[in-house]
Write a protein that holds these residues in place. Structure first.
Motif, PDB file in Angstrom:
ATOM      1  N   UNK A 148       0.806  -1.214   0.000  1.00 27.09           N
ATOM      2  CA  UNK A 148       0.000   0.000   0.000  1.00 27.09           C
ATOM      3  C   UNK A 148       0.838   1.262   0.000  1.00 27.09           C
ATOM      4  N   UNK A 149       1.877   1.285   0.837  1.00 23.95           N
ATOM      5  CA  UNK A 149       2.744   2.467   0.895  1.00 23.95           C
ATOM      6  C   UNK A 149       3.483   2.675  -0.418  1.00 23.95           C
ATOM      7  N   UNK A 150       3.945   1.571  -1.006  1.00 22.61           N
ATOM      8  CA  UNK A 150       4.636   1.672  -2.297  1.00 22.61           C
ATOM      9  C   UNK A 150       3.693   2.181  -3.377  1.00 22.61           C
ATOM     10  N   UNK A 151       2.467   1.642  -3.396  1.00 20.45           N
ATOM     11  CA  UNK A 151       1.481   2.097  -4.380  1.00 20.45           C
ATOM     12  C   UNK A 151       1.158   3.569  -4.176  1.00 20.45           C
ATOM     13  N   UNK A 152       1.071   4.008  -2.909  1.00 22.36           N
ATOM     14  CA  UNK A 152       0.807   5.417  -2.638  1.00 22.36           C
ATOM     15  C   UNK A 152       1.933   6.313  -3.094  1.00 22.36           C
ATOM     16  N   UNK A 153       3.183   5.872  -2.876  1.00 22.12           N
ATOM     17  CA  UNK A 153       4.337   6.656  -3.315  1.00 22.12           C
ATOM     18  C   UNK A 153       4.334   6.831  -4.834  1.00 22.12           C
ATOM     19  N   UNK A 154       4.051   5.753  -5.560  1.00 21.04           N
ATOM     20  CA  UNK A 154       4.048   5.829  -7.024  1.00 21.04           C
ATOM     21  C   UNK A 154       2.859   6.653  -7.511  1.00 21.04           C
ATOM     22  N   UNK A 196      -4.935   1.014   3.517  1.00 19.47           N
ATOM     23  CA  UNK A 196      -5.348   2.336   3.062  1.00 19.47           C
ATOM     24  C   UNK A 196      -4.525   3.437   3.725  1.00 19.47           C
ATOM     25  N   UNK A 197      -4.156   3.248   4.990  1.00 17.50           N
ATOM     26  CA  UNK A 197      -3.291   4.227   5.655  1.00 17.50           C
ATOM     27  C   UNK A 197      -1.922   4.254   4.993  1.00 17.50           C
ATOM     28  N   UNK A 198      -1.423   3.081   4.592  1.00 19.42           N
ATOM     29  CA  UNK A 198      -0.161   3.034   3.869  1.00 19.42           C
ATOM     30  C   UNK A 198      -0.221   3.802   2.560  1.00 19.42           C
ATOM     31  N   UNK A 199      -1.320   3.635   1.817  1.00 19.26           N
ATOM     32  CA  UNK A 199      -1.511   4.375   0.567  1.00 19.26           C
ATOM     33  C   UNK A 199      -1.592   5.876   0.858  1.00 19.26           C
ATOM     34  N   UNK A 200      -2.309   6.243   1.912  1.00 19.64           N
ATOM     35  CA  UNK A 200      -2.489   7.638   2.308  1.00 19.64           C
ATOM     36  C   UNK A 200      -1.135   8.290   2.599  1.00 19.64           C
ATOM     37  N   UNK A 201      -0.355   7.681   3.490  1.00 17.18           N
ATOM     38  CA  UNK A 201       0.942   8.242   3.890  1.00 17.18           C
ATOM     39  C   UNK A 201       1.912   8.251   2.710  1.00 17.18           C
ATOM     40  N   UNK A 248       7.600   4.815   8.700  1.00 16.44           N
ATOM     41  CA  UNK A 248       8.900   4.121   8.619  1.00 16.44           C
ATOM     42  C   UNK A 248       8.992   3.337   7.307  1.00 16.44           C
ATOM     43  N   UNK A 249       7.895   2.720   6.911  1.00 17.71           N
ATOM     44  CA  UNK A 249       7.879   1.994   5.632  1.00 17.71           C
ATOM     45  C   UNK A 249       8.095   2.970   4.479  1.00 17.71           C
ATOM     46  N   UNK A 250       7.514   4.159   4.587  1.00 18.52           N
ATOM     47  CA  UNK A 250       7.665   5.180   3.547  1.00 18.52           C
ATOM     48  C   UNK A 250       9.132   5.552   3.348  1.00 18.52           C
TER      49      UNK A 250
END
Length: 559
Positions: free
Chosen positions: A25-31, A63-68, A373-375
């Motif tokens: 999710x975080x990776x998808x949000x970053x991209x 979803x929080x991962x995508x958000x951040x 941290x994942x971000x």
């Protein structure tokens, strides 16, 4: 009991499956955040169908991962191409792009990434400390108070539309109309169905949301045939960019006052319903420039001009989650989608959310910390992916995204009507954009319309008559409090325009403080009475200061 809930939340969040979903999710949000036009909202909306088969903790963590990730991803495009990837990274381009053009793209990216990280962590601390306290206040709410709170959320959305205030109000009312289509939940009466069985169930939240935001945005991106054939970015080699982490952290620590101030601005803006990072990043940039001794350097590549907007936009996420978890009101459109995810999992968002679902609430706290941290870990990898994706022509990206939207919507209920709903509201959203209507008020109207109608029906039923209902709305402290704030928020755009010219603006803040003191004095408990007294004294002080200056308005006074 609290320790047991925290331990259970840790166990759920740090489960290998949930960790994998958060990384994805975080990776998808970053991209997604790094691609201009592919907004964070669109990314979170497209994530929603995948959460149907997940547990509430897994779905919300993703979803929080995508958000951040999306909030941090927007800086890559803004700094390397001069095109903000998301509205929340607009101010980042003011100094990030010039610094990159001067030959320091690695430092610019480092400042942006670590400012986002620290701003998000500070807002996470406030989320953990403030949300439970606000939730206790939320337990005092009755249907009258909750209805007034929804009115405030809708009015501040319209007022934050800037110069398009009237259009913002119209968009909000249109959203309320869409929410009223179908059978009334209280009385079972069909409204605006025109004899169609399809419309009796109303419009599903997800197709409307994807249509208004995703489909309408894709139509805007490909309306120019020449632009649609071009890639978003050319001429930048991945191997030529290295993020300067240590140098960036040292610079940020030297400017910790700017970091903390910008983070607090972000949290405050996030708490305001529908404000979001697009407003907080500009507010923080403006305040940083005013507070700087070298304000003339802003716009040329100064570190303060990167730290302020990036710290504030990630801190906005924490503020928006505070409002969602403590009051059941979405702080922005993205948390509105999260509310939809909670409803899908039969979790009712309300002021009692934290007390009734403590394990899920603490899981959200932990996931929000962990996502930052994942971000940091994934940012370097996503930079490479960004430089590859932005070389694809826009019309190819649009086709893939549109197909993905249609599949996700159809999978919701396995009916064709949902795809038609997406198509129709995509055209409506596109037309609204062309005519200058903001979409956020309409989305919140759709989300909050059901809540407003349900509490309005309950309040009128408990009051007995319409006259008694109106009397209860102004005699119940919290209802009166939100009505006062709503009224002043509608006037705020005119105040903001005239504050450096018209003398009446000198009385705006004192009038607001006195009016808020009335419901505070009506509440039980000496702390609230003390707050009311402080508000009145503050209003008197401001009026005396204005009288001492002869009721003159100058630029210096306004600043």
């Amino acid at each position: 009991m609290i320790i047991e809930n925290v331990l259970f939340a840790f166990q759920e969040v740090f489960h290998w499956k949930n960790l994998g979903l958060m990384f994805i999710g975080t990776t998808a949000g970053l991209i997604a955040g790094s691609i201009p036009g592919f907004t964070i909202t669109m990314a979170v909306v497209l994530t929603l169908p995948f959460t149907f088969g997940l547990s509430p903790v897994e779905g919300l963590s993703t979803m929080i991962g995508v958000f951040v990730g999306g909030l941090s991803g927007g800086l890559m495009s803004g700094m390397l191409t001069g095109i903000p990837g998301t509205p929340s990274s607009i101010a980042t381009t003011f100094d990030g792009f010039p610094m990159a053009r001067k030959g320091r793209p690695g430092l610019a990216l480092g400042l942006g990434v670590w400012s986002s990280f620290f701003g998000g962590i500070l807002s996470a601390v406030l989320l953990v400390t403030l949300a439970p306290s606000l939730a206790k206040i939320g337990l005092e709410f009755g249907p009258w108070d909750y209805f007034a709170l929804v009115l405030f959320a809708l009015t501040i959305t319209a007022s934050l539309s800037g110069e398009t205030l009237i259009k913002g109000i119209i968009a909000g009312l249109l959203g309320l109309f869409v929410a009223s289509v179908g059978e009334d939940e209280v009385n079972g009466v069909a409204r605006f169905t025109f004899g169609s069985e399809t419309l009796e169930s109303g419009f599903d939240f997800l197709p409307v949301l994807i249509g208004l935001f995703a489909f309408s945005q894709l139509l805007s991106d490909v309306q120019n045939t020449e632009k649609a054939r071009q890639p978003l970015m050319t001429g930048v080699e991945a191997k030529g960019i290295r993020v300067e982490h240590l140098a960036a952290v040292r610079i940020i620590f030297k400017r910790w006052v700017n970091l903390v101030r910008s983070s607090l601005i972000g949290v405050f803006t996030g708490v305001l319903p529908a404000a979001g990072g697009s407003i907080s990043n500009i507010l923080a940039y403006d305040q940083a420039k005013k507070a700087s001794k070298n304000s003339h350097e802003f716009g040329t590549g100064t570190p303060d001009g990167i730290i302020a907007p990036e710290a504030s936009n990630n801190a906005t996420a924490g503020g928006a989650l505070i409002t969602m978890m403590a009051l059941g009101i979405p702080g922005d459109v993205i948390t509105a989608v999260m509310l939809g995810a909670l409803l899908i999992h039969n979790v009712q968002p309300s002021p009692t959310f934290i007390t009734e679902n403590p394990d899920l609430a603490y899981a959200i706290f932990i996931a929000f910390f962990l996502a930052h941290f994942i971000m940091i870990i994934m940012q370097a990898f996503c930079l490479r992916a960004f430089l590859l994706v932005v070389r694809i022509p826009m019309y190819m990206l649009a086709a893939v995204i549109l197909a993905y939207c249609a599949i996700g919507v159809f999978a919701l209920n396995n009916i064709q009507e949902d795809i038609w709903t997406l198509f129709v509201f995509g055209l409506i959203g596109y037309a609204m954009k062309l005519l200058g209507f903001p979409l956020a008020p309409m989305i919140l109207g759709v989300v909050l319309g059901h809540v407003a109608e349900l509490n309005l029906s309950r309040a009128i039923s408990l009051s007995g008559t319409t006259d008694q209902f109106l009397l209860d709305m102004v005699t119940r402290p919290w209802a009166l409090f939100f009505l006062v704030v709503a009224a002043f928020s509608v006037v705020f755009p005119w105040y903001q325009k005239a504050r450096e010219r018209a003398a009446w603006t000198l009385g705006y803040l004192p009038a607001l403080m006195v009016c808020l003191a009335v419901p505070m004095a009506m509440m039980e408990g000496w702390p609230r009475t003390l707050i009311a007294v402080v508000l009145v004294l503050g209003a008197v002080y401001l009026l005396l200061q204005s009288a001492r200056r002869g009721w003159s308005v100058s630029t210096d006074d306004a600043a």
